[in-house]
Design an enzyme around this catalytic site. Structure first.
Site, PDB file in Angstrom:
ATOM      1  CG  ASN A 124      -1.177   9.030   2.088  1.00 45.36           C
ATOM      2  OD1 ASN A 124      -0.292   9.089   2.907  1.00 45.36           O
ATOM      3  ND2 ASN A 124      -2.411   8.641   2.386  1.00 45.36           N
ATOM      4  CG  ASP A 128     -11.024   4.325   3.226  1.00 47.67           C
ATOM      5  OD1 ASP A 128     -11.408   4.146   4.398  1.00 47.67           O
ATOM      6  OD2 ASP A 128      -9.832   4.357   2.909  1.00 47.67           O
ATOM      7  CG  ASP A 129     -10.549   8.634  -0.605  1.00 48.98           C
ATOM      8  OD1 ASP A 129      -9.376   8.327  -0.383  1.00 48.98           O
ATOM      9  OD2 ASP A 129     -11.222   8.128  -1.522  1.00 48.98           O
ATOM     10  CE  LYS A 150      -7.248   2.363   0.812  1.00 46.02           C
ATOM     11  NZ  LYS A 150      -7.747   3.449   1.590  1.00 46.02           N
ATOM     12  NE  ARG A 196      -7.417  11.820  -4.015  1.00 40.90           N
ATOM     13  CZ  ARG A 196      -7.716  11.291  -2.829  1.00 40.90           C
ATOM     14  NH1 ARG A 196      -8.506  11.901  -2.010  1.00 40.90           N
ATOM     15  NH2 ARG A 196      -7.236  10.102  -2.461  1.00 40.90           N
ATOM     16  CE1 TYR A 210      -3.951   1.248  -0.856  1.00 40.38           C
ATOM     17  CE2 TYR A 210      -3.438   2.812   0.866  1.00 40.38           C
ATOM     18  CZ  TYR A 210      -4.184   2.448  -0.237  1.00 40.38           C
ATOM     19  OH  TYR A 210      -5.148   3.283  -0.714  1.00 40.38           O
ATOM     20  CD  GLU A 244      -9.926   3.988  -1.199  1.00 36.97           C
ATOM     21  OE1 GLU A 244     -10.669   3.364  -0.417  1.00 36.97           O
ATOM     22  OE2 GLU A 244      -9.114   4.857  -0.826  1.00 36.97           O
ATOM     23  CG  ASP A 245      -7.748   7.117  -3.956  1.00 35.88           C
ATOM     24  OD1 ASP A 245      -8.098   7.561  -2.844  1.00 35.88           O
ATOM     25  OD2 ASP A 245      -6.614   6.673  -4.162  1.00 35.88           O
TER      26      ASP A 245
HETATM   27  P1  NAD Z   1      -8.730  17.294  -2.449  1.00 35.94           P
HETATM   28  O1  NAD Z   1      -8.158  17.552  -3.791  1.00 35.94           O
HETATM   29  O2  NAD Z   1     -10.191  17.070  -2.292  1.00 35.94           O
HETATM   30  O3  NAD Z   1      -8.371  18.530  -1.480  1.00 35.94           O
HETATM   31  C1  NAD Z   1      -7.146  19.188  -1.453  1.00 35.94           C
HETATM   32  C2  NAD Z   1      -7.345  20.480  -0.668  1.00 35.94           C
HETATM   33  O4  NAD Z   1      -6.051  21.036  -0.435  1.00 35.94           O
HETATM   34  C3  NAD Z   1      -8.178  21.547  -1.379  1.00 35.94           C
HETATM   35  O5  NAD Z   1      -9.035  22.167  -0.452  1.00 35.94           O
HETATM   36  C4  NAD Z   1      -7.123  22.568  -1.830  1.00 35.94           C
HETATM   37  O6  NAD Z   1      -7.618  23.906  -1.854  1.00 35.94           O
HETATM   38  C5  NAD Z   1      -6.080  22.416  -0.753  1.00 35.94           C
HETATM   39  N1  NAD Z   1      -4.756  22.822  -1.186  1.00 35.94           N
HETATM   40  C6  NAD Z   1      -4.052  22.378  -2.256  1.00 35.94           C
HETATM   41  N2  NAD Z   1      -2.890  23.048  -2.339  1.00 35.94           N
HETATM   42  C7  NAD Z   1      -2.862  23.902  -1.303  1.00 35.94           C
HETATM   43  C8  NAD Z   1      -1.940  24.879  -0.871  1.00 35.94           C
HETATM   44  N3  NAD Z   1      -0.812  25.080  -1.530  1.00 35.94           N
HETATM   45  N4  NAD Z   1      -2.246  25.582   0.238  1.00 35.94           N
HETATM   46  C9  NAD Z   1      -3.392  25.386   0.902  1.00 35.94           C
HETATM   47  N5  NAD Z   1      -4.307  24.478   0.544  1.00 35.94           N
HETATM   48  C10 NAD Z   1      -4.042  23.755  -0.562  1.00 35.94           C
HETATM   49  O7  NAD Z   1      -7.926  16.062  -1.880  1.00 35.94           O
HETATM   50  P2  NAD Z   1      -8.319  15.104  -0.656  1.00 35.94           P
HETATM   51  O8  NAD Z   1      -9.155  13.988  -1.129  1.00 35.94           O
HETATM   52  O9  NAD Z   1      -8.841  15.897   0.466  1.00 35.94           O
HETATM   53  O10 NAD Z   1      -6.882  14.505  -0.301  1.00 35.94           O
HETATM   54  C11 NAD Z   1      -5.831  15.348   0.106  1.00 35.94           C
HETATM   55  C12 NAD Z   1      -4.647  14.509   0.543  1.00 35.94           C
HETATM   56  O11 NAD Z   1      -5.007  13.756   1.691  1.00 35.94           O
HETATM   57  C13 NAD Z   1      -4.135  13.498  -0.495  1.00 35.94           C
HETATM   58  O12 NAD Z   1      -2.723  13.587  -0.581  1.00 35.94           O
HETATM   59  C14 NAD Z   1      -4.503  12.164   0.082  1.00 35.94           C
HETATM   60  O13 NAD Z   1      -3.547  11.178  -0.229  1.00 35.94           O
HETATM   61  C15 NAD Z   1      -4.459  12.466   1.564  1.00 35.94           C
HETATM   62  N6  NAD Z   1      -5.265  11.495   2.322  1.00 35.94           N
HETATM   63  C16 NAD Z   1      -4.667  10.910   3.400  1.00 35.94           C
HETATM   64  C17 NAD Z   1      -5.353   9.982   4.130  1.00 35.94           C
HETATM   65  C18 NAD Z   1      -4.670   9.378   5.341  1.00 35.94           C
HETATM   66  O14 NAD Z   1      -3.560   9.669   5.605  1.00 35.94           O
HETATM   67  N7  NAD Z   1      -5.302   8.540   6.118  1.00 35.94           N
HETATM   68  C19 NAD Z   1      -6.635   9.605   3.770  1.00 35.94           C
HETATM   69  C20 NAD Z   1      -7.247  10.220   2.674  1.00 35.94           C
HETATM   70  C21 NAD Z   1      -6.542  11.173   1.963  1.00 35.94           C
END
Ligand code: NAD
Length: 542
Positions: free
Chosen positions: A403, A264-265, A170, A152, A99, A241-242
């Protein structure tokens, strides 16, 4: 029938080529006679433990993680039980390959490292006949479906059909962490095209080489997929997912009240982060409703966390408005405030009645104890930000959730160094322990794998009708309760991965209990829920 726990009719080479039943060099003398394997195997009979040693030796001598990923996928395709034995018994070492972070690279290079098909692909051309093509899937007892459209993938953007690595990974975690049998798992790619030009121009790309379908055509395909799998596998749970955030929210809203599903996200991330926040309350010796929490990023991950935190805060006795006042968002355009015209519907409830502000200024005025990054953009927690958090707090709590590792808002080492070793740090992808001024600091991994397998197992065990928010709240509580005093002393907000099967089992029991309590279970309640669920868990031993 590919349930490895059932006797097989296969013999000879056909048996050795069947990943569910193949034991390779571990077939006993008696089995070698019974299954016509004489001559087809070298003389020595291995135990599974010896085979695991051999796998690990081969794995460790590879130079790159992507090579390790390819090797492990080949093992899964050759001897499924050995693959899961290795994954379960060496989860710290193997999970980051199967993963995140390595699965991110595997998706980026999916079309280049492709060896053999795995999972189920649906394209817009299949509209009207998804039921017919689903008959090609060899299994009849599917219980767990993970589906993506690849738009995504982690923080890596639109990877089109290359995103199939995510449902595959997953589901491997469902089996390893919660014992959902492999033959009950179905990875699905809704290949609706890709808007990633470089993929479409790559001659090796394996997905549809067209722009993504959108709007009514897109929804029609997802609707037909959902209806078809419900008909074919009435007890199956669908995990989204994603998906790109607006689609993630739209699909969750569309199905959550009538289909056994979750995202899940949004929801899994929320529960794992809530568990980390609950554990940090113990570490800071404070109460949840005394925290101010700031998010950098206001997408599906961050908003999902805030929604669940809001429910948890309301449970402590706060009103909705008071709860929202504890939660602050900054996105790419600055602090999320009411005067902004660019807010998505999911951001509006958290918009404060304040003038616009930059991230740094918002941090100075709100003074959060907890900072959560979920932006997908690396390096945003720079030295100034971490030093500011360390100035405001004795023990600043920093979550860098993006991530894979290359997208994390900061590294563990940076968080510790810039806070003079005082930060409590958790990330989405794993970071190694850090030596800082004679101390070993252990970053926690806010890995959704602590949550979703237990949710799935619990839902399957009671044949749930729906997944409710209370199930995620309860899963977070169980996970936080599994963080020991020693974990907290080492600065870790999560239990060791080695405990993950036990944690998943406890979450499953709690989730099923909620389902019975909320009248969401379709199976009769067993006398001993915990024992029944434990007995359900797949064991890859032979
Ligand atoms: P998304 O695209 O829906 O949201 C991204 C957000 O970040 C948006 O609100 C955007 O405006 C903001 N953003 C981007 N660049 C920025 C900057 N320079 N300054 C301020 N804000 C900024 O994405 P998401 O689905 O919310 O996922 C975001 C991240 O979270 C991904 O990298 C994903 O891998 C990670 N994630 C981690 C986990 C975990 O660790 N358990 C779980 C789910 C997602």
């Amino acid at each position: 029938m590919t349930d490895a726990t059932q006797p097989t009719q296969l013999t000879g080479l056909a048996l050795l080529k069947n990943p569910q039943h193949n034991k390779s060099t571990a077939f006993t003398e008696e089995e070698r006679d019974r299954y016509k394997l004489r001559g087809l195997l070298p003389a020595a009979v291995s135990t599974q433990a010896i085979q695991v040693e051999r796998v690990l030796a081969n794995l460790r001598r590879k130079a790159y993680d992507i090579e390790r990923y390819i090797f492990l996928m080949a093992l899964q395709g050759r001897n499924e039980r050995l693959f899961y034995r290795v994954l379960i018994d060496h989860i710290d070492e193997v999970l980051p390959i199967v993963y995140t972070p390595t699965v991110g690279q595997a998706c980026q290079e999916f079309a280049h490292i492709f060896r053999q098909p795995r999972g189920f692909y649906i394209t817009p051309g299949d509209l009207g006949r998804i039921g017919e093509i689903l008959k090609n899937w060899p299994e009849h007892d599917v219980r767990m479906i993970v589906v993506t459209d690849g738009e995504r993938i982690l923080g890596l953007g639109d990877l089109g059909a290359n995103g199939m690595g995510i449902p595959i990974g997953k589901l491997a975690l469902y089996t390893a962490c919660a014992g959902i049998a492999p033959h009950q798992c179905l990875p699905v790619m809704l290949d609706v095209g890709t808007n990633n030009e470089s993929l479409r121009n790559d001659p090796l790309y394996l997905g549809l080489k067209q722009a993504r379908i959108t709007g009514a055509a897109y929804l029609a395909l997802v609707d037909e997929f959902v209806e078809t799998v419900q008909k074919a596998y009435p007890r199956a749970l669908i995990q989204f997912e994603d998906f790109l955030t607006p689609n993630a929210y739209a699909l969750l809203k569309r199905y959550r009240d009538r289909v056994l599903c979750f995202n899940d996200d949004i929801q899994g991330t929320a529960a794992v982060a809530l568990a980390g926040v609950l554990a940090s309350c113990r570490l800071l010796d404070t109460k949840l409703d005394e925290l101010r929490i700031m998010f950098l990023g206001a997408g599906s991950a961050a908003t999902g966390i805030a929604d669940l935190l809001q429910s948890a805060l309301i449970k402590t006795g706060l009103s909705q408005q008071e709860a929202r006042h504890r939660l602050w968002f900054v996105d790419i355009a600055g602090l999320v405030v009411k005067s902004r015209q660019d807010l998505a519907p999911h951001n509006q409830p958290y918009a404060h009645d304040l003038p616009p502000s930059s991230f740094v200024d918002a941090l100075k005025s709100v003074k959060p104890q907890v900072l959560i990054g979920a932006t997908g953009a690396p390096g945003l927690f720079d030295e100034e930000i971490i030093r500011l958090m360390a100035q405001i707090n004795e023990k600043p709590v920093i979550f860098a959730l993006s991530n894979p590792t290359s997208r994390a808002e900061c590294t563990a080492e940076q968080a510790y160094r810039w806070s003079d070793g005082r930060a409590v740090f958790a990330s989405g992808s794993p970071f190694a322990p850090v030596e800082y001024q004679g101390r070993t600091l252990r970053p926690g991994q806010g890995n959704n794998a602590y949550i979703f397998p237990g949710i799935g197992l619990g839902a399957l065990a009671c044949n749930a009708r729906q997944i409710s928010d209370e199930m995620f709240l309860e899963a977070a509580r169980v996970l936080a309760d599994n963080v020991s005093a020693e974990d907290l002393t080492a600065g870790t907000l999560y239990p060791p991965l080695a405990k993950i099967r036990q944690v998943s089992l406890e979450i499953a029991v709690a989730v099923a209990a909620i389902a019975y309590g909320q009248n969401l279970a379709r199976a009769p309640r067993p006398h001993d829920l915990a024992r029944m669920i434990k007995a359900m868990m797949y064991d890859p031993g032979y």
